[in-house]
Design a protein around this motif. Structure first.
Motif, PDB file in Angstrom:
ATOM      1  N   GLU A 191      60.017 -63.434  47.787  1.00  0.00           N
ATOM      2  CA  GLU A 191      61.234 -62.999  47.119  1.00  0.00           C
ATOM      3  C   GLU A 191      61.641 -64.023  46.057  1.00  0.00           C
ATOM      4  OE1 GLU A 191      65.673 -62.295  48.774  1.00  0.00           O
ATOM      5  OE2 GLU A 191      64.028 -61.849  50.151  1.00  0.00           O
ATOM      6  N   PHE A 192      61.533 -65.313  46.441  1.00  0.00           N
ATOM      7  CA  PHE A 192      61.928 -66.399  45.551  1.00  0.00           C
ATOM      8  C   PHE A 192      61.069 -66.388  44.286  1.00  0.00           C
ATOM      9  CE2 PHE A 192      61.338 -70.840  44.229  1.00  0.00           C
ATOM     10  CZ  PHE A 192      62.653 -71.160  43.929  1.00  0.00           C
ATOM     11  N   VAL A 193      59.728 -66.291  44.491  1.00  0.00           N
ATOM     12  CA  VAL A 193      58.819 -66.293  43.336  1.00  0.00           C
ATOM     13  C   VAL A 193      59.121 -65.095  42.440  1.00  0.00           C
ATOM     14  CG1 VAL A 193      56.402 -66.084  42.644  1.00  0.00           C
ATOM     15  CG2 VAL A 193      57.024 -67.580  44.540  1.00  0.00           C
ATOM     16  N   GLY A 194      59.349 -63.945  43.087  1.00  0.00           N
ATOM     17  CA  GLY A 194      59.655 -62.735  42.321  1.00  0.00           C
ATOM     18  C   GLY A 194      60.900 -62.907  41.472  1.00  0.00           C
ATOM     19  N   ASN A 195      61.946 -63.418  42.095  1.00  0.00           N
ATOM     20  CA  ASN A 195      63.203 -63.614  41.368  1.00  0.00           C
ATOM     21  C   ASN A 195      63.032 -64.561  40.197  1.00  0.00           C
ATOM     22  OD1 ASN A 195      64.855 -61.911  42.787  1.00  0.00           O
ATOM     23  ND2 ASN A 195      65.384 -63.450  44.324  1.00  0.00           N
ATOM     24  N   GLN A 196      62.293 -65.652  40.441  1.00  0.00           N
ATOM     25  CA  GLN A 196      62.107 -66.641  39.388  1.00  0.00           C
ATOM     26  C   GLN A 196      61.325 -66.047  38.215  1.00  0.00           C
ATOM     27  OE1 GLN A 196      63.283 -69.971  39.260  1.00  0.00           O
ATOM     28  NE2 GLN A 196      64.538 -69.163  40.900  1.00  0.00           N
ATOM     29  N   THR A 197      60.303 -65.243  38.548  1.00  0.00           N
ATOM     30  CA  THR A 197      59.494 -64.636  37.493  1.00  0.00           C
ATOM     31  C   THR A 197      60.342 -63.699  36.644  1.00  0.00           C
ATOM     32  OG1 THR A 197      57.760 -64.643  39.145  1.00  0.00           O
ATOM     33  CG2 THR A 197      57.277 -63.518  37.093  1.00  0.00           C
ATOM     34  N   GLN A 198      61.149 -62.902  37.350  1.00  0.00           N
ATOM     35  CA  GLN A 198      62.030 -62.002  36.606  1.00  0.00           C
ATOM     36  C   GLN A 198      62.996 -62.776  35.734  1.00  0.00           C
ATOM     37  OE1 GLN A 198      63.854 -59.302  39.416  1.00  0.00           O
ATOM     38  NE2 GLN A 198      62.524 -57.696  38.609  1.00  0.00           N
ATOM     39  N   ALA A 199      63.445 -63.941  36.258  1.00  0.00           N
ATOM     40  CA  ALA A 199      64.393 -64.757  35.499  1.00  0.00           C
ATOM     41  C   ALA A 199      63.756 -65.253  34.202  1.00  0.00           C
ATOM     42  CB  ALA A 199      64.861 -65.929  36.345  1.00  0.00           C
ATOM     43  N   VAL A 200      62.454 -65.634  34.268  1.00  0.00           N
ATOM     44  CA  VAL A 200      61.772 -66.107  33.057  1.00  0.00           C
ATOM     45  C   VAL A 200      61.758 -64.993  32.010  1.00  0.00           C
ATOM     46  CG1 VAL A 200      59.541 -66.812  32.122  1.00  0.00           C
ATOM     47  CG2 VAL A 200      60.358 -67.796  34.263  1.00  0.00           C
TER      48      VAL A 200
END
Lengths: 375, 275
Positions: A116-125
């Protein structure tokens, strides 16, 4: 409690008789002072009735409550009956409040799933990229608007910013550029001396300073000095609802705040970079004279054989682009900031990071471009 | 002096009998080259709900900063339970600080800590309690201010009124003998503000805590104040002292009349511009 007062030591005395356990409290219980801590007594087979005695108790505070809470919990675990009728009513009431507070406490699990964390961060980029693109677009629209109607441009703000980011930055840019010239000259001299090419130190300094170092160092200084200041100013204005006040007047924050700043930086950065070139060359000249015994005239003439106008113009072009990048990132981070004091600090930090990052990317892009064009 | 009916049966945190909780004599407050208040003399009795009132810029907050030792007075002295604050060395000062609790205007919660950790930190610094005991006590203090269930929230996740209450829980962590409140109702709606007043009153009644409240909120002053001092910018000192209800009814002093009839919001002396 005040230190001078005589207070009796806080004690809890356990006395065990067959079938009965009495806990007698005495002294003044003060949470910041020493007091008895609960130690469960060894029990036989029988289950004694627990009685509390507060006849010797003086002043008390939460430390006594903590003790009572431990006793209550122990009694529950052991299945004993606790007789608290001797307690003062207030103490009993607080003790029951303690028990209910613990029951109603809701621990929260804040750990996040890795995926979930990686997903959120990727979307944030991706979101960041979109925001930057959106902001650049908005600035272009604003620029065309202002070109059509130059009278609406905030020239006074622009001039004030030019003074702030240009003239006021002269001392620090001087120092940094001069020292960069000196450092480069030392590094170059060590190697060039090995094959008797001392004089080429002039070419090395001239070329690297005009094409690269002046623009980059000026950019870094301005990112720290001006970019962060822009972000903090605009974030502060946002926290103060000044931006909203502008919007209610039908004025776009980009026209009013961002464009004057970007233009000021786009003009002042190349000028500062030119000045930085001069200081860098002077630094190199000083080392050439003192360490390598090359007279300044020889240094100058040698330098002119390799440095020509295209080097200066590419350097200044880059500096101008860096100025725009610093202005854009500073303003963008300011406008994106949270409406709080904390947000202002974060905006300033992230403005510096963003502008240096984008400058390095742009520098690499320019290197490839100029190479292809043969400039 | 506290009226007899408010003295709790058993005052857990009450000081030694006799000495007033705070005794201010000839205090002069100010910053560099600028005297804000001069020749202040007043006492605050134990378990008293004492208000410092006045218009904006009259030096209420300055007085508070001097009382809690953040600024040094330029003249005069402040005694707490008969002891002078600050001139007996650092150790003494720290001992005395343990008997204070301060609720700052915006709550001043440490933003990187949860509410429970915020309340537990003073306990960690000043007591020998175990971690479990500290957390239990923090839970209790938070429930006393009505924040049960919010122990693991961060300050940024709760509302302004809740921040104030959490700040109060932290101020009460060490069972202080005196709690200072800096404008507790600032930025709160009237209902939340009244609830905070009730909380202050219940703290005083339960623990026998002396409360010093800096405020200009008339509803709080009339609602829960035992005694007030009214400060004025022009006089640089106290212009009136006493029970707020009696002052509002009987006082002939123009500044007092003005303050109590203005709703407490306008400046005590509107004739001069104020900051």
């Amino acid at each position: 409690m005040p230190v001078s007062t005589e207070s009796r030591p806080a004690r809890a005395t356990l006395s065990q008789e067959p079938g009965r356990l009495c806990i007698a409290f005495s002294g003044d219980w003060r949470i910041t002072d020493d007091h008895s801590h609960w130690h469960a007594p060894r029990l036989g087979h029988e289950k004694p009735a627990v009685r509390l005695d507060t006849s010797e108790l003086g002043n008390w505070d939460s430390s006594l409550l903590l003790y009572l809470h431990s006793v209550t919990r122990w009694c529950q675990q052991q299945g004993l009956t606790l007789d608290d009728s001797a307690l003062p009513a207030q103490l009993r009431q607080l003790a029951s409040q303690f028990a209910s507070a613990e029951k109603s406490s809701k621990p929260q699990d804040r750990s996040a799933n890795l995926l979930e964390f990686v997903g959120n961060q990727t979307q944030a980029v991706w979101g960041q990229v979109r925001e930057i693109a959106h902001f650049v677009g908005e600035c272009s629209l604003s620029a065309t608007r202002l070109l059509k109607n130059p009278a609406s441009f905030r020239w006074r703000d622009c001039l004030a910013e030019m003074q702030q980011c240009g003239v006021m930055a002269l001392p620090i840019v001087s120092l940094v550029s001069f020292l960069i010239g000196i450092t480069l000259a030392y590094t170059g001299a060590t190697i060039l001396r090995l094959f008797g090419g001392d004089i080429w130190v002039a070419d090395l300094i001239g070329l690297s300073v005009t094409r690269e170092m002046a623009a980059v160092m000026t950019g870094v200084v301005l990112a720290g000095r001006t970019g962060a200041a822009f972000a903090a100013q605009i974030a502060n204005m946002k926290a103060n609802e000044e931006i909203d006040a502008l919007s209610t007047l039908g004025v776009s924050a980009t026209d009013f705040l961002v464009m004057p700043r970007i233009l000021a930086l786009a003009i002042m950065t190349p000028l500062l970079a030119l000045y930085s070139v001069l200081l860098g060359i002077l630094g190199g000249m000083l080392i050439a004279l003192t360490i390598l015994s090359i007279p300044p005239t020889a240094y100058w003439v040698e330098m002119l054989t390799i440095v020509d106008l295209s080097d200066v113009t590419t350097g200044l072009l880059k500096a101008s682009a860096f100025g725009v990048i610093i202005g854009l990132s500073g303003s963008l981070r300011g406008l994106q900031a949270d409406r709080s004091a904390e947000g202002v600090g974060r905006a300033a930090t992230s403005a510096v990071v963003t502008s240096i990052l984008l400058m390095v990317v742009a520098d690499a892009f320019f290197a490839v471009l100029f190479n292809m064009l043969g400039w | 002096m506290p009226s007899p009916q408010v003295q709790p049966v058993l005052a857990p945190a009450a000081g030694p009998t006799g000495a007033p909780a705070i005794d201010v004599r000839g205090l002069e407050c100010g910053y560099e080259n600028k005297v804000v208040l001069q020749n202040l003399t007043f006492t605050v009795g134990q378990a008293e709900l004492f208000f410092v009132i006045g218009g904006s810029g009259c030096g209420k907050s300055t007085l508070l900063r001097h009382l809690i030792g953040l600024n040094r007075p330029t003249a005069g002295e402040v005694r707490f339970f008969g002891q002078v604050f600050g001139d007996q060395g650092e150790k003494q000062r720290r001992e005395l600080l343990k008997t204070f609790g301060v609720l700052f205007q915006s709550g001043a919660l440490w933003s990187s800590l949860t509410l429970r950790e915020n309340v537990a930190l003073p306990l960690e610094l000043h007591t020998a309690l175990s971690k479990r005991e500290r957390e239990e006590l923090a839970t209790l203090k938070l429930s006393q201010v009505g924040l049960q269930g919010f122990e693991d929230y961060y300050p940024s996740e709760i509302s302004g009124g809740m921040k104030k209450r959490a700040g109060l829980a932290r101020a009460l962590a060490l069972d202080p003998a005196i709690v200072f409140f800096d404008e507790p109702s600032a930025g709160l709606d009237p209902i939340t503000s009244r609830k905070l007043d009730e909380l202050i009153l219940s703290v005083r009644d339960t623990f026998g805590t002396t409360c010093v409240v800096v405020s200009h909120e008339l509803a709080s002053i009339m609602g829960i104040g035992d005694r007030v001092i009214l400060l004025s910018r022009e006089a640089k000192g106290i212009v009136a002292e006493g029970d707020p209800r009696l002052l509002a009814r009987d006082s002939e002093h123009p500044l007092v009349r003005e303050f109590f009839s203005s709703g407490g919001i306008r400046h005590a002396a509107p004739a001069t511009p104020s900051t």
